[in-house]
Design an enzyme around this catalytic site. Structure first.
Site, PDB file in Angstrom:
ATOM      1  CB  ILE A   1      54.987  83.718  67.912  1.00 11.50           C
ATOM      2  CG1 ILE A   1      54.605  83.160  69.322  1.00 11.50           C
ATOM      3  CG2 ILE A   1      55.386  85.129  67.337  1.00 11.50           C
ATOM      4  CD1 ILE A   1      55.287  84.621  70.192  1.00 11.50           C
ATOM      5  N   PRO A   2      52.903  82.835  64.386  1.00  9.44           N
ATOM      6  CG  PRO A   2      51.240  82.706  63.275  1.00  9.44           C
ATOM      7  CD  PRO A   2      51.504  83.146  65.046  1.00  9.44           C
ATOM      8  CG  HIS A   3      58.422  83.720  62.996  1.00  7.64           C
ATOM      9  ND1 HIS A   3      57.650  83.536  64.018  1.00  7.64           N
ATOM     10  CD2 HIS A   3      59.288  83.833  63.182  1.00  7.64           C
ATOM     11  CE1 HIS A   3      58.622  82.536  64.699  1.00  7.64           C
ATOM     12  NE2 HIS A   3      59.689  82.654  63.243  1.00  7.64           N
ATOM     13  N   GLY A   4      57.522  84.775  59.131  1.00  6.32           N
ATOM     14  CA  GLY A   4      58.098  84.722  58.226  1.00  6.32           C
ATOM     15  C   GLY A   4      58.487  86.279  57.915  1.00  6.32           C
TER      16      GLY A   4
ATOM     17  CE1 TYR B   1      62.528  83.063  63.170  1.00  9.11           C
ATOM     18  CE2 TYR B   1      64.198  81.026  62.528  1.00  9.11           C
ATOM     19  CZ  TYR B   1      62.754  82.375  63.284  1.00  9.11           C
ATOM     20  OH  TYR B   1      61.859  80.845  63.882  1.00  9.11           O
TER      21      TYR B   1
END
Lengths: 598, 160
Positions: B64-67, A512
């Protein structure tokens, strides 16, 4: 008249020595020298072969003073031990305090046997005398160094060192009895040991309850609460010893009961016993230092060094690794716990028992113990801080604890007034969050005392006073730490993303793009929560992490298991609906979606 | 705020057929690689890395896959409706049929977080998910994604 002169002179000498001890604490703090070592050396210098030239060889007095001091130190240790911490580490620390002492003593014995030319039982006595980790030494050093250990390690060491002295004392006394009277089998000794432990435990529990009961029922004059408790501790100690229980264990247990039960004048008691412990510590070390005879010490120096070496590098680590093997401790933690196996006054005190009884070769125990304690304080004491950092068991002290004022409220024993100065960056001012159990009672602004109603919203530089349950007061600290404001706008709970609490801060920061300190990167979230909260974290506790906030989502047995991520929200969204209809909607919305989920 | 700045019309998959979480991630990575010109393996790797910390399924059948991906020009999203719900290791145990992928460039920082928050807010509205599930085709889905006011989770005209 001559008699009076002597009394005056004795008082003068004694007071001057103690005064020197107290003043030396400044030196110790400045140079980082182990304070206890200095107390001991003051005793040595004041003694017969030092410049002081005081002739003191009354083992009886030394033993009496030592017993009183030790009972008070252990009581104080119990007073500071919190049930929560105690419960969590009872098994590992309990094992260390019993089996650990035995293993340590047994592993030191062969070295003593060969180096000191003693019999096996005598060698075991050497091991027993120096077998216990000194509570006072450990916590004195940790506190004066300003080290903040990881909670689990601190609790393990705290409970171990608090409970192993009684065990080492039993072991020593029983071995001395066997040596002195030649009676008894090992089975008998074991039986006696358990009886002493049980009696000590029972009387400690009873005594502690009695102290709490009497104090809360009797309206003692304000100043007398603390002395009452301190004296009661000695009564419990002595009464238990008189009934063949372990008075030391009783003192510790009683202290724990008093410390964890709501009592009157709680803060006064803690402060008073803190002072008493310092004094007891100084007096004990100085007196034991007086008993030393450095010329004689030289003759047993080399074998004693062997014993010290074996203890530090073989016996203690072996005992720690063996006892902690069934529990989940990292090897770093085990090494640290081994290294902090500091020896202190208890060792020298125990070594004076053979002298007291008048055993043959009694001085050998005393001299060996003295050298071992000296080496331990010198080597381990001095390297404690680097070792903690190296082994990554210390916490960064970035969050300087805020100044907390605690005020007793006579008339009841469950609540107190807790005061803080409100800093601009405190969590309290930034978020207006506070645990539900804390109630704002009054605030001080521009030197005027206001009620919450008069004062209105709390501002920077106000002083706020909360009504809070006694045992939770400390947990308010974190709301008043003056932390720098986060770089992103305030986050609002969205829920949603959850991660396992095993995840390290570094991993989250990486994904993040959060800025965190390098030291924290390897820290799992669960442990971070542990560190940040004085009490065990509860569900819903939140902590800022870079631009986001993390929320303890599920907590099992005081350990955070899953953590929710609270991401930054759009800045244009107002922080909260202000109209009545808006508030109503905000209140109903979660209900509706909650129903929808179920 | 609508999501049309994150998701292009051609990044909506109205009926993706997959057998499980892994395949879903693979398909999404492949689509993302195709549309952004990025490396499919690298994208998949990033997504799997994130899932290892904890499932990105947020409950209610939504994931909600994210990266974070280096060399990505801007925030990039894909919306996929699955033909058949799959297990996504969600904490609420519900199978997932709505998946919104979000890839952020290295250093997107706060924008990444805000975009994720926006997607989560939009999809968590009960009726939004419902209308998305009932939408006829990709175009209808895109219309919902690009029109839904996030501040009000109940779009009035779709109340039926």
């Amino acid at each position: 008249m001559a008699a009076l002169e002597i009394v005056n002179l004795t008082v003068l000498l004694g007071a001057v020595i103690v005064l020197a001890g107290i003043l030396s604490s400044l030196v110790a703090l400045r140079f980082g020298a182990p304070l206890l070592l200095i107390f001991l050396l003051i005793g040595v210098f004041a003694g017969e072969s030092g410049p002081g030239g005081i002739k003191f060889n009354d083992v009886g007095i030394a033993f009496t003073v030592g017993s009183i001091a030790l009972a008070l130190i252990l009581f104080d240790g119990g007073l500071r031990t919190r049930f929560q911490a105690f419960k969590n580490v009872l098994a590992p620390a309990g094992l260390l305090a019993t089996v650990g002492v035995l293993v340590t003593a047994a592993l030191v014995a062969p070295v003593a046997f060969f180096a000191l030319d003693l019999s096996w039982t005598e060698s075991l006595l050497v091991g027993a005398v120096i077998g216990s980790t000194d509570a006072a030494a450990v916590f004195f050093l940790i506190h004066t160094r300003g080290l903040r250990l990881r909670p689990r390690i601190a609790a393990t060491l705290e409970v171990e060192s608090g409970t192993n002295d009684p065990f080492a004392i039993f072991l020593t006394i029983i071995l001395v009895e066997i040596l002195a009277q030649g009676h008894g089998s090992w089975g008998e000794a074991a039986a006696e040991l358990s009886v002493r432990a049980l009696v000590g435990l029972a009387l400690g529990l009873l005594g502690g309850q009695a102290v709490v009961g009497v104090m809360n029922r009797l309206g003692l004059p304000q100043g007398l609460h603390a002395p009452f408790v301190a004296t009661a501790a000695l009564v419990i100690f002595a009464a238990t010893e008189a009934t063949h229980g372990s008075g030391y264990l009783a003192a510790y247990v009683a202290g724990m009961i008093v410390g964890n039960r709501p009592t009157r004048a709680h803060n006064a008691i803690i402060t008073f016993l803190d002072a008493v412990t310092w004094l007891a510590q100084i007096v004990m070390f100085v007196i034991l230092g007086l008993l030393v005879w450095p010329e004689r010490l030289l003759s047993s120096l080399v074998p004693a060094l062997f014993v010290a070496f074996a203890l530090t590098f073989i016996a203690r680590p072996a005992a720690v690794f063996l006892c902690l093997w069934p529990f989940r401790y990292a090897w770093r933690e085990k090494i640290f716990i081994s290294w902090v196996g500091l020896r202190g006054a208890v060792g020298i005190f125990l070594a004076s028992i053979p002298l007291l009884v008048g055993m043959p070769k009694a001085y050998i125990y005393f001299d060996v113990a003295f050298v071992v304690v000296l080496v331990s304080l010198l080597v381990q004491g001095w390297t404690l801080t680097p070792a903690a950092r190296r082994l990554q068991v210390a916490l960064p002290r970035s969050d300087a604890a805020p100044q907390r004022v605690e005020l007793d409220l006579p008339g009841q024993t469950t609540h107190e007034l807790v005061g803080y100065a409100v800093g601009a960056n405190s969590l309290f001012l930034r978020r207006h969050v506070l645990p539900t159990w804390a109630k704002l009672a009054l605030l001080v602004r521009d030197e005027r005392v206001l009620s919450p109603l008069e004062g209105g919203a709390v501002r920077e530089n106000d002083y706020v006073y909360f009504l809070a349950p006694l045992e939770k007061a400390r947990a308010l600290d974190r709301f008043f730490v003056d932390m720098p404001a986060p770089s992103a706008p305030d986050a609002r709970l969205l829920g949603g993303f959850q991660v396992s609490a095993d995840v390290t801060l570094g991993a989250l920061a990486e994904i993040y793009g959060l800025s965190i300190s390098e030291e924290d990167a390897t820290l799992p979230l669960a442990e971070w929560f542990d560190q940040q909260f004085d009490d065990t974290p509860t569900e819903g506790d939140r902590l800022p992490l870079g631009a986001i906030e993390v929320v303890a989502d599920r907590v099992v047995d005081g350990k955070v298991v899953t953590v929710g991520l609270d991401l930054a929200d759009e800045p244009e969204t107002p922080p909260g609906p202000l109209t009545w209809s808006g508030r109503l909607r905000a209140a109903v919305k979660p209900l509706i979606s909650g129903l929808g989920l179920g | 705020m609508p999501l049309d700045d994150l998701i292009a019309p051609n990044a909506v998959l109205p009926a993706l057929k997959v057998n499980g979480k892994k395949q879903a991630l693979q398909e999404l990575a492949a689509k993302a690689a195709e549309l952004t010109g990025g490396n499919e393996r690298a994208i998949l790797e990033v997504l799997i890395q994130r899932e290892k910390l904890g499932s990105t399924a947020v409950g209610n059948g939504i994931a909600i896959p994210h990266g974070k991906l280096p060399n990505l020009p801007h925030l990039f999203g894909i919306f996929a409706r699955l033909g058949r719900p799959i297990d996504f290791e969600a904490l609420d145990g519900q199978p997932v049929d709505l998946v919104c992928l979000l890839l952020a460039p290295e250093g997107a920082g706060a924008d990444h977080l805000k975009a994720l928050a926006r997607i989560a807010r939009l999809l968590r509205g009960q009726d939004v998910a419902k209308t998305l599930r009932e939408a006829e085709d990709g175009e209808a889905i895109y219309a919902i994604l690009s029109a839904s006011p996030v501040t009000d989770p109940q779009p009035p005209q779709q109340a039926a």
